[in-house]
Scaffold this motif. Structure first.
Motif, short mmCIF file in Angstrom:
data_model
loop_
_atom_site.label_atom_id
_atom_site.label_comp_id
_atom_site.label_asym_id
_atom_site.label_seq_id
_atom_site.Cartn_x
_atom_site.Cartn_y
_atom_site.Cartn_z
N GLU A 71 -4.37 -5.82 -3.87
CA GLU A 71 -3.37 -5.33 -2.91
C GLU A 71 -4.03 -4.89 -1.61
O GLU A 71 -3.53 -5.16 -0.52
CB GLU A 71 -2.55 -4.19 -3.53
CG GLU A 71 -1.45 -3.68 -2.63
CD GLU A 71 -0.37 -4.71 -2.30
OE1 GLU A 71 0.35 -4.50 -1.32
OE2 GLU A 71 -0.24 -5.73 -3.01
N ALA A 72 -5.17 -4.22 -1.71
CA ALA A 72 -5.91 -3.84 -0.51
C ALA A 72 -6.34 -5.08 0.28
O ALA A 72 -6.31 -5.09 1.51
CB ALA A 72 -7.13 -2.99 -0.88
N ALA A 73 -6.70 -6.15 -0.44
CA ALA A 73 -7.09 -7.39 0.23
C ALA A 73 -5.92 -8.04 0.95
O ALA A 73 -6.10 -8.71 1.97
CB ALA A 73 -7.68 -8.36 -0.78
N ARG A 74 -4.72 -7.86 0.41
CA ARG A 74 -3.54 -8.44 1.06
C ARG A 74 -3.11 -7.66 2.31
O ARG A 74 -2.69 -8.24 3.30
CB ARG A 74 -2.38 -8.53 0.07
CG ARG A 74 -2.55 -9.67 -0.93
CD ARG A 74 -1.30 -9.90 -1.76
NE ARG A 74 -1.22 -9.02 -2.91
CZ ARG A 74 -1.85 -9.21 -4.05
NH1 ARG A 74 -2.65 -10.25 -4.20
NH2 ARG A 74 -1.71 -8.38 -5.05
N ILE A 75 -3.23 -6.32 2.27
CA ILE A 75 -2.77 -5.54 3.41
C ILE A 75 -3.89 -5.22 4.41
O ILE A 75 -3.62 -4.96 5.57
CB ILE A 75 -2.06 -4.24 2.96
CG1 ILE A 75 -3.00 -3.32 2.19
CG2 ILE A 75 -0.83 -4.54 2.17
CD1 ILE A 75 -2.37 -2.00 1.79
N GLY A 76 -5.13 -5.26 3.98
CA GLY A 76 -6.26 -4.89 4.82
C GLY A 76 -6.43 -5.68 6.11
O GLY A 76 -6.70 -5.09 7.16
N PRO A 77 -6.29 -7.01 6.08
CA PRO A 77 -6.53 -7.78 7.31
C PRO A 77 -5.67 -7.36 8.49
O PRO A 77 -6.11 -7.46 9.64
CB PRO A 77 -6.23 -9.23 6.89
CG PRO A 77 -6.54 -9.24 5.43
CD PRO A 77 -6.10 -7.88 4.93
N ARG A 78 -4.48 -6.86 8.23
CA ARG A 78 -3.62 -6.39 9.34
C ARG A 78 -4.22 -5.18 10.04
O ARG A 78 -3.84 -4.86 11.17
CB ARG A 78 -2.23 -6.02 8.80
CG ARG A 78 -1.44 -7.22 8.31
CD ARG A 78 -0.10 -6.76 7.81
NE ARG A 78 -0.30 -6.12 6.50
CZ ARG A 78 0.53 -6.19 5.48
NH1 ARG A 78 1.68 -6.83 5.61
NH2 ARG A 78 0.27 -5.62 4.34
N GLU A 79 -5.17 -4.52 9.37
CA GLU A 79 -5.79 -3.32 9.93
C GLU A 79 -7.28 -3.50 10.20
O GLU A 79 -7.99 -2.52 10.42
CB GLU A 79 -5.57 -2.15 8.96
CG GLU A 79 -4.11 -1.84 8.70
CD GLU A 79 -3.95 -0.63 7.80
OE1 GLU A 79 -4.70 0.35 7.97
OE2 GLU A 79 -3.06 -0.67 6.93
N GLY A 80 -7.74 -4.73 10.15
CA GLY A 80 -9.17 -4.98 10.40
C GLY A 80 -10.05 -4.62 9.22
O GLY A 80 -11.24 -4.36 9.39
#
Length: 166
Positions: A71-80
């Motif tokens: 889940e962190a991998a899915r949302i992380g890119p939006r925040e760098g």
């Protein structure tokens, strides 16, 4: 006098007084990808913060944590924020590749093996599994979490690391 000493102590804990030479070195190693063996270089990939998830396929707490890391991998890119998995299985690709094919994590999984687990790498010793090391924007280890944690804590810590390099 006491207030002057207190003020100096507070000031020297700020970023302005930190000895830059005491910071850990950036992680500049390349490890093979579990799926195809191609090298993946930490030096070539720098994001604002990187979550490095250390696990083994046999580790039950690691398996329980994997959905939170995904889940962190899915949302992380939006925040760098980038997520990388490093498998420490001694058998290497023989056990890791089938695991990765079956679970299809949304982040690259690299083969770390015994050398990484024993501390013979820029990551230092990985004392227990699961473990997470957070790299700052320069690739320097900046925080560590050991044990099972959820997505919220992973992202909170990654955001803290990211904000130190802003």
């Amino acid at each position: 006098m006491r207030s002057v000493l207190l003020l100096l102590a507070v000031l020297c804990t700020s970023a302005a007084c930190r000895d830059q030479s005491r910071l850990p070195e950036p992680v500049n190693i390349a490890l093979p990808r579990a799926i195809d063996g191609r090298p993946w270089s930490f030096a070539d990939r720098r994001s604002e913060a990187t979550i490095v998830f250390f696990f083994s396929t046999w580790c039950v707490p690691c398996q329980a944590m994997e959905p939170f890391v995904a889940e962190a991998a899915r949302i992380g890119p939006r925040e760098g924020i980038e997520v990388i998995g490093v498998a420490l299985d001694v058998a290497g690709n023989k056990t890791v590749a089938p695991y990765v094919q079956a679970t299809e994590p949304p982040y690259p999984v690299l083969l770390g093996g015994g050398a990484i687990a024993e501390g013979r790498s820029p990551f230092g010793r990985i004392p227990s599994l699961p473990s997470v090391i957070f790299l700052d924007g320069d690739g320097r280890p900046s925080a560590v979490i050991q044990g099972l944690v959820d997505t919220e804590l992973l992202m909170t810590r990654a955001r803290e690391v990211r904000s130190r390099t802003d």
